[in-house]
Design an enzyme around this catalytic site. Structure first.
Site, PDB file in Angstrom:
ATOM      1  N   ASP A 153      -0.786 -12.335  37.855  1.00 44.02           N
ATOM      2  CA  ASP A 153       0.518 -12.870  38.250  1.00 44.02           C
ATOM      3  C   ASP A 153       0.697 -14.289  37.724  1.00 44.02           C
ATOM      4  OD1 ASP A 153       0.362 -10.504  39.589  1.00 44.02           O
ATOM      5  OD2 ASP A 153       0.317 -11.355  41.601  1.00 44.02           O
TER       6      ASP A 153
ATOM      7  N   THR B 157      -7.897 -10.722  39.140  1.00 46.33           N
ATOM      8  CA  THR B 157      -6.770 -11.167  39.941  1.00 46.33           C
ATOM      9  C   THR B 157      -7.107 -11.239  41.426  1.00 46.33           C
ATOM     10  OG1 THR B 157      -4.486 -10.628  40.593  1.00 46.33           O
ATOM     11  CG2 THR B 157      -5.899  -8.782  39.954  1.00 46.33           C
TER      12      THR B 157
ATOM     13  N   TYR C 145       3.057 -12.290  45.853  1.00 39.82           N
ATOM     14  CA  TYR C 145       2.444 -11.078  46.393  1.00 39.82           C
ATOM     15  C   TYR C 145       3.079  -9.811  45.814  1.00 39.82           C
ATOM     16  CZ  TYR C 145       0.282 -14.250  49.722  1.00 39.82           C
ATOM     17  OH  TYR C 145      -0.438 -15.273  50.292  1.00 39.82           O
TER      18      TYR C 145
ATOM     19  N   ASP D 141      -5.826 -13.772  34.085  1.00 39.48           N
ATOM     20  CA  ASP D 141      -5.171 -13.725  35.383  1.00 39.48           C
ATOM     21  C   ASP D 141      -4.001 -12.749  35.260  1.00 39.48           C
ATOM     22  OD1 ASP D 141      -4.267 -14.598  38.017  1.00 39.48           O
ATOM     23  OD2 ASP D 141      -2.717 -15.698  36.915  1.00 39.48           O
TER      24      ASP D 141
END
Length: 398
Positions: free
Chosen positions: A15, A55, A24, A13
């Protein structure tokens, strides 16, 4: 590319796992690497472990930033990693979200985690065996992705108790430490274990684990067995021999379905006139033989009347121990009839008697039968496409 670890890789992943999740992240100015993340990825690189980033980027669908911004963030991250001696082998992002406001991206997508799309794309690009790989992330959707493709989930930074089968770690560095330790420990191929091995309170979690077990089970079929079985069937169909299918209970339904797909399905778009007959479908002859002679003879007796040397029998048996299946295979071996056995559990005598054994290493009847159904379909589709022009394969529906 195939890494030094023989198809084992890591899906990361972004973030919350590699960089700080500030909400975001759509600008290079917002990229802040988590402590030790670059060094952890460099360790995977040094060990020859393929690394992909997968992601969700719903910010594109919501109009917070453009798809080009995601690409710029990834280029920036790649440059920063290179300075630290690290690299990512492939980058995958999903810009779609069903609640989005940007028309081209406002839809559901199998690529959006926990959907398997990005993982499957990574497996194709990097030649990964997902059932022997890891997904490292910080959220439930990352765990869901791992379950969907049969990979091992490592949950980063979660203070919540891990779900069964999920290992919690403090950071990406800790996850990599566990991965490298496992890679350094020689282990025999995993033997089948009971599934389920604990009670579930959520059908979604059960579904994810079931899919993972199904993926693992299919991956246990020995290399070359599908090709050997396909060659036997293709040769039989080409020379006009008859292929008989047999099975009991749930396996009988697969034997019957075999006749459907290997007659109607295989013929579409090919020059083959396949001769396939299920010996499990006629209740009158089955019950007559069972009543007057014995259930152990229901298939052998029919084969004695109908099969000839050069024909083929496909025997479907989860246990491989059913006496009527074993007797049929023994008769075939003595009478010049090649056999293909689809088995599970230990495989029983059927696994050893068959000309070709497609053995699924599982202890769950549902998983075994689902695997056998998939084997039946893939053999039909493989033989069919083998007799079609490449352009016809590309335009056909299978």
């Amino acid at each position: 590319m195939v890494g030094a670890q023989g198809g084992r890789g890591v899906l990361l992943d972004r973030d919350g796992t590699i960089i700080v999740d500030s909400g975001y992240v759509g600008s290079v100015n917002d990229v802040v690497f988590l402590d030790g993340a670059i060094e952890a990825i460099a360790r995977l690189n040094a060990a020859g472990v393929p690394v992909a980033v997968v992601t969700n980027q719903a910010g594109v669908a919501r109009g917070y930033y453009e798809l080009e911004d995601v690409e710029l963030v990834h280029k920036h991250m790649a440059a920063e990693m290179a300075r630290g001696g690290a690299h990512v082998d492939a980058w995958f992002s999903c810009p779609y979200h069903p609640d989005g406001t940007v028309a081209p991206f406002a839809r559901a997508s199998a690529d959006r985690k926990p959907g398997p799309g990005m993982a499957i794309a990574a497996a194709g690009a990097l030649e990964l065996d997902l059932a022997r790989s890891w997904v490292v992330g910080d959220s439930a959707c990352d765990v869901g992705l791992a379950r969907a493709v049969g990979a091992s989930p490592l949950l980063v930074g979660s203070g919540e108790p891990a779900e069964p089968g999920v290992t919690g770690v403090a950071s990406l560095a800790d996850a990599v430490e566990l991965i490298l330790a496992e890679l350094a420990t020689p282990v025999a191929p995993a033997a089948a274990s009971a599934f389920p091995d604990h009670a579930y309170g959520d059908a979604s979690w059960f579904a994810g684990d079931y899919a993972g077990e199904l993926t693992r089970a299919l991956a246990t079929v020995e290399e070359g067995r599908f090709e050997a079985a396909a060659r036997i069937l293709d040769a039989a169909y080409t020379r006009g021999a008859t292929v008989f299918s047999i099975g009991n209970g749930g396996s009988a339904s697969i034997a019957n379905h075999f006749q459907c797909d290997h007659v109607k399905g295989v013929r579409i778009g090919t020059d083959l006139l396949t001769r396939v007959q299920s010996l499990s479908t006629n209740v009158e002859i089955l019950s007559a033989i069972a009543n007057d002679i014995g259930y152990d003879s229901v298939f052998e007796y029919q084969l004695q009347s109908q099969a000839r040397a050069g024909d083929v029998v496909v025997a479907v048996s989860s246990s491989g121990r059913s006496p009527n299946i074993v007797r049929a295979l023994e008769w075939c071996a003595a009478n010049g009839v090649e056999t293909i056995a689809l088995t599970g559990f230990s495989g029983g005598p059927s696994r050893e008697l068959a000309t070709v054994s497609i053995h699924v290493d599982s202890l769950n009847y549902g998983v075994i039968e689902d695997s056998h159904q998939a084997c039946m379909h893939l053999l039909a589709q493989y033989v069919r496409q083998s007799h079609m022009e490449p352009a016809a394969v590309e335009s056909a529906v299978f």
